[in-house]
Design a protein around this motif. Structure first.
Motif, short mmCIF file in Angstrom:
data_model
loop_
_atom_site.label_atom_id
_atom_site.label_comp_id
_atom_site.label_asym_id
_atom_site.label_seq_id
_atom_site.Cartn_x
_atom_site.Cartn_y
_atom_site.Cartn_z
N ALA A 92 0.83 -1.21 0.00
CA ALA A 92 0.00 0.00 0.00
C ALA A 92 0.86 1.26 0.00
O ALA A 92 0.65 2.18 -0.80
N GLY A 93 1.84 1.33 0.90
CA GLY A 93 2.69 2.52 0.99
C GLY A 93 3.46 2.77 -0.30
O GLY A 93 3.49 3.88 -0.83
N TRP A 94 4.08 1.72 -0.81
CA TRP A 94 4.86 1.90 -2.06
C TRP A 94 3.94 2.21 -3.23
O TRP A 94 4.31 2.96 -4.14
N SER A 95 2.72 1.64 -3.24
CA SER A 95 1.81 1.93 -4.36
C SER A 95 1.46 3.41 -4.40
O SER A 95 1.39 4.02 -5.47
N VAL A 96 1.25 4.01 -3.22
CA VAL A 96 0.96 5.44 -3.19
C VAL A 96 2.16 6.24 -3.67
O VAL A 96 2.04 7.18 -4.47
N ALA A 97 3.35 5.86 -3.20
CA ALA A 97 4.56 6.58 -3.62
C ALA A 97 4.71 6.53 -5.14
O ALA A 97 5.00 7.54 -5.80
N GLU A 98 4.49 5.35 -5.72
CA GLU A 98 4.63 5.22 -7.17
C GLU A 98 3.55 6.01 -7.91
O GLU A 98 3.82 6.66 -8.92
N ALA A 99 2.33 5.97 -7.38
CA ALA A 99 1.24 6.70 -8.05
C ALA A 99 1.48 8.20 -8.00
O ALA A 99 1.19 8.92 -8.97
N ILE A 100 2.01 8.68 -6.89
CA ILE A 100 2.29 10.12 -6.79
C ILE A 100 3.41 10.50 -7.76
O ILE A 100 3.32 11.48 -8.50
N ARG A 101 4.47 9.69 -7.79
CA ARG A 101 5.60 10.02 -8.65
C ARG A 101 5.22 9.96 -10.14
O ARG A 101 5.80 10.66 -10.96
N ALA A 102 4.22 9.14 -10.47
CA ALA A 102 3.81 9.06 -11.87
C ALA A 102 3.23 10.38 -12.35
O ALA A 102 3.23 10.67 -13.54
N HIS A 103 2.74 11.18 -11.39
CA HIS A 103 2.10 12.44 -11.78
C HIS A 103 2.92 13.66 -11.39
O HIS A 103 2.65 14.75 -11.86
N ASP A 104 3.85 13.51 -10.47
CA ASP A 104 4.60 14.67 -9.97
C ASP A 104 6.01 14.22 -9.60
O ASP A 104 6.20 13.44 -8.67
N ALA A 105 6.98 14.72 -10.35
CA ALA A 105 8.36 14.28 -10.14
C ALA A 105 9.02 15.03 -8.99
O ALA A 105 10.09 14.63 -8.53
N ASP A 106 8.42 16.11 -8.52
CA ASP A 106 9.15 17.02 -7.62
C ASP A 106 8.63 17.07 -6.19
O ASP A 106 9.39 17.42 -5.30
#
Lengths: 394, 443
Positions: free
Chosen positions: B94-108
């Protein structure tokens, strides 16, 4: 053993035959008398205490006020009141708040020992501020958490134990005084079988040696304590074995310290408000304004008072809450003390300024055992899963 | 200051630590103020010499070799971001899925992930089938936490515990300091419940790669293993252990396995399947205590007698750790209460997903919804539009190879089941309410 109820009443009407004045130690009376000492002689002496004056007359007055004994079972087990009294004193002088804490936990050891030789007249005098003693548990508390080795070693002898070793700095002791201490009991082969806790009487042959100068809070009568074959008679044993006893009082021991943090923080907010009329027009641009800090302090105080209703609760969650509150107190006192210096500006930078002293007091709150880093170490240790192969003893 | 070189033939200068105050005595430097010239060996220090800081004597010094942290994965995390970003608690799927989903839309946007473990990425369902397949911890670990964090630009705080939460001031207290956040995502998972009768230091719970790896290390060939609790995890682990050659006893309070899920005919067929896989199933049994014998084996006391075992595994169920949420005043009902459409908790700027949440009073501890939950939360915290999350009961698959079970829909606990097919190879059942099909299963 003394009773170990998880929930203590705050009823001051419980039997309190020992050393209590005729009027009794009602919550209101204790707070009023403590505030009178704090606002009067203690405020006047704070700078001198910071520089080395050991305020025994003030501690006597606090004892007379009930501020050193209301947390004990015999006086209603009012931990919240004891913390409030410590906060009131620490608001004027952090060093005196620390002495109250040391004195309070020493009284706790004596009462909870269930040893009649320690919980009679000796404890009555202690509670009333007619005799004085502190605590030498900094090293053993760290040793029980796995942070450092135990410094005092004991070997069984007929009638008790002989204890040898040196503790680097122990506060609120002196000739004619005493403290609670712990030593590891060695078997013939040098391994440790268990630990004992005992009342260490700080007269000959115990040797008190001066410590190096500290940067503040010099009036806490802090000494290096050296023992060589010091005899602990059975009458002076607080707990044998010590570990279950320490496990039982650990939450109360740590929770009581929060009174220091609350008081130093409140004193810092006082110092900010004191200059608001003159400096408010520029202080408005600072972070951590007094109203923000006051709101946060009120929340922390309320959380601590809730925890103080059940000081002997043994659950992991409760202990985590206590450690967390103590850590928050340390962090908050640091922020408040720094902000008070910024609010006072140059006048807070004077060597004699209260914010100068409080910055050092707040740092003391954050480094006295258990220090902020020890609290976090312990919270991490308690939070880790216990697995069979890598089982860590609780 | 120049240091003298040793000329006494006793090797390099050594250091000794004062156990009381932490001062280091360095033989090269000596203690000139205390009468020890540079180059004084520790052995040559007189017994009445005192520590220059705290006054203890030589006997309270010990050889010094450093005390730097040596916990794997506990290396200093990357520097703290300058502005408060998004903080995630938990490094499971769950934690990593959120991190990946956020990074897919915002690199910064600054991302910090707080985890009690090393943060290694693995697929948790594999843990209950890994022994039979001869997998190792290395094979199960898909990516080391530190590598994954570096790849995603996440500040990973490993071996760090979330201790307290102040939603009003947006601060998370951890065992490595207090973090300010703009948004907080709780993905702390659920922890195995241990029966009061079993001491946690004597029984395993398999809910993390760390725990599985420790069991993997401890298992010897053909061990005797008792698995307490015949729910999904208990059944799967029991079969996996049996497949790996161990002698397995599976116990449950209820008479048949998967008691909360399967009607009696299906439970009986699963029990037969487990027996066919070599598992001894004991239904209607209560555990009463667990002790280690002097020879190292375990004695599991039950109301049906004492069982001998080399290992005991508890698998009676999961519960969400409530202390953090309750302490912060978050609504909690068998899990952190979230809005079924937004996955927002009752506190502003705090979302939650995965095993730790409950929707309409029910936790949902399956993998399938997590990716969709992570997408909804990632969009919310980044302020991007997204359709609501829609919760639906995931298909349940019991990965017991002897007798796999598949269930669709949401069975009503007390409603009757009808058999629609009953052959030696297949049992199919269904549950209807007002003529409408609400659940079906097959095994």
């Amino acid at each position: 053993m003394a009773p170990n109820a998880a929930v203590r009443t705050a009823d001051p009407a419980l039997p309190a035959a020992h050393a209590v004045p005729a009027g009794g130690w009602s919550d209101a009376a204790v707070l009023a008398a403590t505030a009178a000492v704090a606002d009067g002689p203690l405020s006047a002496a704070a700078t001198r205490i910071d520089h080395g004056e050991y305020p025994l007359p003030i501690l006597s007055a606090l004892g007379e006020a009930g501020a050193l004994g209301v947390h004990l079972d015999r006086h209603g087990g009012r931990f919240g009141l004891a913390i409030s009294a410590m906060e009131a004193a620490s608001r004027a002088c952090g060093a005196t708040g620390f002495l109250m804490w040391a004195h309070d936990v020493c009284g706790l050891y004596l009462e909870q020992s269930g040893n009649p030789a320690l919980s009679g007249a000796l404890l009555d005098d202690h509670v009333a501020g007619r005799s004085f003693g502190g605590t030498a548990l900094s090293n053993p508390m760290k040793a029980f958490s796995g942070i450092e080795p135990m410094l005092l070693r004991a070997r069984p002898v007929p009638g008790g134990y002989r204890v040898t070793g040196t503790l680097p700095w122990v506060s609120h002791i002196g000739q004619g005084q005493y403290c609670g201490a712990i030593a590891g009991v060695e078997r013939a082969d040098g391994t440790v079988s268990h630990e004992i806790m005992f009342l260490l009487r700080c007269d000959e042959p115990a040797e008190l040696r001066p410590c190096p100068q500290f940067s503040g809070m010099e009036g806490t009568s802090t000494w290096s304590l050296r023992l060589k074959d010091y005899l602990v008679a059975t009458d002076d044993l607080i707990a044998d074995p010590a570990r279950p006893f320490v496990g039982r009082i650990r939450g109360a021991f740590i929770l009581l310290q929060t009174g220091m943090a609350l008081g130093v923080a409140q004193g810092s907010i006082d110092a900010m408000l004191a200059v608001e009329d003159q400096l408010g027009h520029v202080n408005q641009f600072l972070d951590d304004r007094p109203a923000d800090l006051a709101a946060e302090l009120a929340e922390l105080r309320a959380a601590i008072q809730r925890l103080a209703l059940t000081p002997y609760e043994g659950s992991k969650d409760y202990l985590l809450d206590v450690l967390d509150a103590r850590a928050q107190g340390a962090e908050f006192a640091l922020r408040a003390a720094q902000s008070s210096l910024l609010h006072q500006g140059a006048r807070g930078y004077l060597a004699s300024a209260a914010p100068q002293r409080r910055v050092r007091e707040a740092h003391f709150v954050a480094i006295v055992t258990p220090a902020l880093k020890h609290l976090r170490w312990e919270m991490a240790r308690l939070s880790r899963d216990v697995l069979p192969a890598e089982g860590v003893p609780a | 200051m120049s240091r003298p070189e040793p000329t006494d033939g006793l090797g390099p200068w050594l250091q000794f630590l004062c156990r009381a105050c932490g001062l280091i005595y360095d033989e090269a430097e000596g203690d000139p103020d205390g009468g020890l010239p540079p180059g004084t060996r520790f052995a040559d220090i007189p017994d009445d010499w005192q520590c220059p800081v705290c006054g203890v004597t030589k006997s309270d010094f010990e050889p010094y070799a450093g005390r730097r942290p040596n916990v794997p994965g506990a290396a200093e995390p990357a520097p703290r971001p300058r502005k408060a970003g998004i903080v995630i608690v938990g490094a499971g799927i769950a934690g990593w899925s959120v991190a990946e989903a956020i990074r897919a839309h915002d690199a910064d946007v600054p991302l910090t992930l707080v985890t009690a473990c090393a943060g290694d990425a693995y697929h948790k369902p594999e843990l209950s089938i890994a022994l039979g397949r001869g997998l190792t911890p290395e094979r199960l670990r898909r990516e080391a936490g530190a590598d994954k964090a570096a790849r995603l630009g996440v500040r990973l705080m490993a071996d760090t515990f979330a201790i307290g939460l102040d939603p009003a001031r947006r601060r998370l207290r951890t065992t490595r300091g207090t973090l300010a956040y703009a948004h907080l995502v709780l993905a702390q998972g659920a922890a195995p419940v241990v029966p009061a009768a079993l001491a946690p230091e004597l029984c395993w719970r398999i809910n993390s790669l760390t725990a599985w790896s420790a069991l993997h290390r401890a298992l010897k060939l053909e061990s005797r293993i008792c698995v307490v609790g015949a729910g999904m995890v208990g059944c799967e682990i029991a079969e996996d252990l049996a497949r790996a050659g161990h002698a397995v006893t599976l116990l449950d309070l209820a008479p048949l396995p998967l008691p909360g899920l399967l009607p009696a005919p299906a439970g009986a067929r699963l029990a037969a399947g487990l027996a066919g896989a070599g598992i001894r199933f004991m239904g209607g049994v209560r555990v009463a205590g667990l002790a280690r014998r002097p020879d190292g084996t375990l004695a599991l006391a039950t109301d049906a007698g004492t069982l001998d075992a080399d290992h005991v595994i508890s698998a009676i169920g999961l519960a969400t750790e409530s202390r953090l949420a309750r302490g912060a005043g978050l609504a909690f009902d068998r899990g952190i209460v979230v809005d079924g459409a937004t996955l927002a908790t009752s506190a502003p700027h705090v979302h939650a997903l995965g095993d730790c949440i409950s929707i309409a009073g029910a936790p949902c501890r399956f993998i399938e919804p997590i990716a969709r939950q992570a997408e909804v939360i990632a969009h919310a915290v980044l302020g991007l539009p997204h359709a609501d999350y829609v919760h639906s009961a995931p298909v349940i698959r019991l990965k017991t190879r002897a007798r796999p079970v598949e269930m669709h829909g949401t069975p009503a606990p007390r409603a009757p089941w009808q058999i629609v097919q009953d052959t030696p190879d297949r049992l199919a059942m269904e549950q209807r309410q007002d003529g409408r099909l609400i659940a079906r299963l097959a095994l």
